[in-house]
Design a protein around this motif. Sequence first.
Motif, PDB file in Angstrom:
ATOM      1  N   ILE A  23       0.830  -1.206   0.000  1.00  0.00           N
ATOM      2  CA  ILE A  23       0.000   0.000   0.000  1.00  0.00           C
ATOM      3  C   ILE A  23       0.862   1.253   0.000  1.00  0.00           C
ATOM      4  O   ILE A  23       0.605   2.217  -0.742  1.00  0.00           O
ATOM      5  CB  ILE A  23      -0.947  -0.006   1.207  1.00  0.00           C
ATOM      6  CG1 ILE A  23      -1.960  -1.148   1.079  1.00  0.00           C
ATOM      7  CG2 ILE A  23      -1.692   1.321   1.302  1.00  0.00           C
ATOM      8  CD1 ILE A  23      -2.818  -1.080  -0.161  1.00  0.00           C
ATOM      9  N   SER A 251     -14.421  -4.627   1.995  1.00  0.00           N
ATOM     10  CA  SER A 251     -14.102  -3.827   0.817  1.00  0.00           C
ATOM     11  C   SER A 251     -15.362  -3.242   0.197  1.00  0.00           C
ATOM     12  O   SER A 251     -15.341  -2.133  -0.351  1.00  0.00           O
ATOM     13  CB  SER A 251     -13.365  -4.687  -0.215  1.00  0.00           C
ATOM     14  OG  SER A 251     -14.185  -5.750  -0.689  1.00  0.00           O
ATOM     15  N   VAL A 285      -5.754   1.355   6.040  1.00  0.00           N
ATOM     16  CA  VAL A 285      -5.503   0.027   5.462  1.00  0.00           C
ATOM     17  C   VAL A 285      -4.930  -0.923   6.511  1.00  0.00           C
ATOM     18  O   VAL A 285      -5.272  -2.115   6.540  1.00  0.00           O
ATOM     19  CB  VAL A 285      -4.553   0.145   4.253  1.00  0.00           C
ATOM     20  CG1 VAL A 285      -4.131  -1.238   3.760  1.00  0.00           C
ATOM     21  CG2 VAL A 285      -5.226   0.912   3.123  1.00  0.00           C
ATOM     22  N   TYR A 288      -7.869  -2.084   8.599  1.00  0.00           N
ATOM     23  CA  TYR A 288      -8.657  -3.035   7.806  1.00  0.00           C
ATOM     24  C   TYR A 288      -7.976  -4.407   7.779  1.00  0.00           C
ATOM     25  O   TYR A 288      -8.641  -5.450   7.912  1.00  0.00           O
ATOM     26  CB  TYR A 288      -8.828  -2.517   6.375  1.00  0.00           C
ATOM     27  CG  TYR A 288     -10.075  -1.712   6.143  1.00  0.00           C
ATOM     28  CD1 TYR A 288     -11.330  -2.243   6.396  1.00  0.00           C
ATOM     29  CD2 TYR A 288     -10.000  -0.416   5.632  1.00  0.00           C
ATOM     30  CE1 TYR A 288     -12.476  -1.502   6.176  1.00  0.00           C
ATOM     31  CE2 TYR A 288     -11.152   0.334   5.400  1.00  0.00           C
ATOM     32  CZ  TYR A 288     -12.380  -0.222   5.678  1.00  0.00           C
ATOM     33  OH  TYR A 288     -13.519   0.512   5.455  1.00  0.00           O
ATOM     34  N   SER A 289      -6.667  -4.411   7.579  1.00  0.00           N
ATOM     35  CA  SER A 289      -5.936  -5.675   7.508  1.00  0.00           C
ATOM     36  C   SER A 289      -6.041  -6.446   8.817  1.00  0.00           C
ATOM     37  O   SER A 289      -6.262  -7.663   8.820  1.00  0.00           O
ATOM     38  CB  SER A 289      -4.466  -5.407   7.176  1.00  0.00           C
ATOM     39  OG  SER A 289      -4.325  -4.695   5.970  1.00  0.00           O
TER      40      SER A 289
END
Length: 313
Positions: A23, A251, A285, A288-289
């Motif tokens: 990312i 997502s 991100v 989220y991961s």
Amino acid sequence: MYKYIIRRLLVTIPVIIGVTIVISSIVYMAPGNPARIALGTNADAKAVSNLEQKMGLNEPPHIRYLDWMWGVVQGDLGESIRGGREVTDMISERIVPTLELALVAMVITFIIALPLGVISAVKQYSWADNLSMLFAIFWISMPSFWLGLLLILVFSVRLDLFPISGRTGAIFTLTWLSSLALPAIATGTRRAGLLTRMTRSSMLEVLNEDYIRTARGKGIGERSVIYTHAMKNAMIPIITLIGLQIPLIFSGTVIIETVFSWPGMGRLLVDAVLSRNYPVIQGTVLIYSIIVILSNLFVDITYSYFDPRITYD
């Protein structure tokens, strides 16, 4: 069990590092100067240069990444380019609405898919089976953002039953539920199509097993055969699919939150990408991961409940 969980958590460390490297690399290669975007096109060159130095944009990408990771280890996700707020504070405000949307969407998926899949398998080749499969194919083919726009047009604009956008009311109130209903339906129904087909396929395979015929031959009621014997043994592939669907649900919330102006992490991420807000993108991100990895760990652990033969020793 505990040793397995610890091993899995240790394995997630290189996974998270890999995700953040990818990312960060994509973000750094994206065109546009974040300092210039933050200050505006008419900003003085010296002011832009000072902000670039403050943000570390004059450093090589790998140095910027290492500095950011060192901050993450200390619990510091950096400061937003716009406004100078702590990224941790921004995410903490947005993570709850995103989890609300994702969890309710998953509940809707289960409520729709599991009964339809079981009925379709039990009533194979009947009108109920054909109707369920038609439903599944229709929702698989329907993009969630398009469904969201249709729901807004019908239930918000025409019928005026639900709010058009935003999140209102305290949690677990009718006002909160009315604002959550449309985005959750738009997110959950599309996933229900694929889960319905998998449930049907898994149930058909189990219903043809010898132990199911033996249970029926012993005079056990059909309801008990379906829900006690067949359903539990058919859940392993279904749970596997659920584990694969969790990242897709999160997502999908990125798009749905934008369509419905839902104040979650997905909308925060979209705004950060448009403004090249590097720290917010990286921090969002990362969270989220972690959420997806922990969710899949929970799914793996539930295998042993449905199939006692599975152990993690």
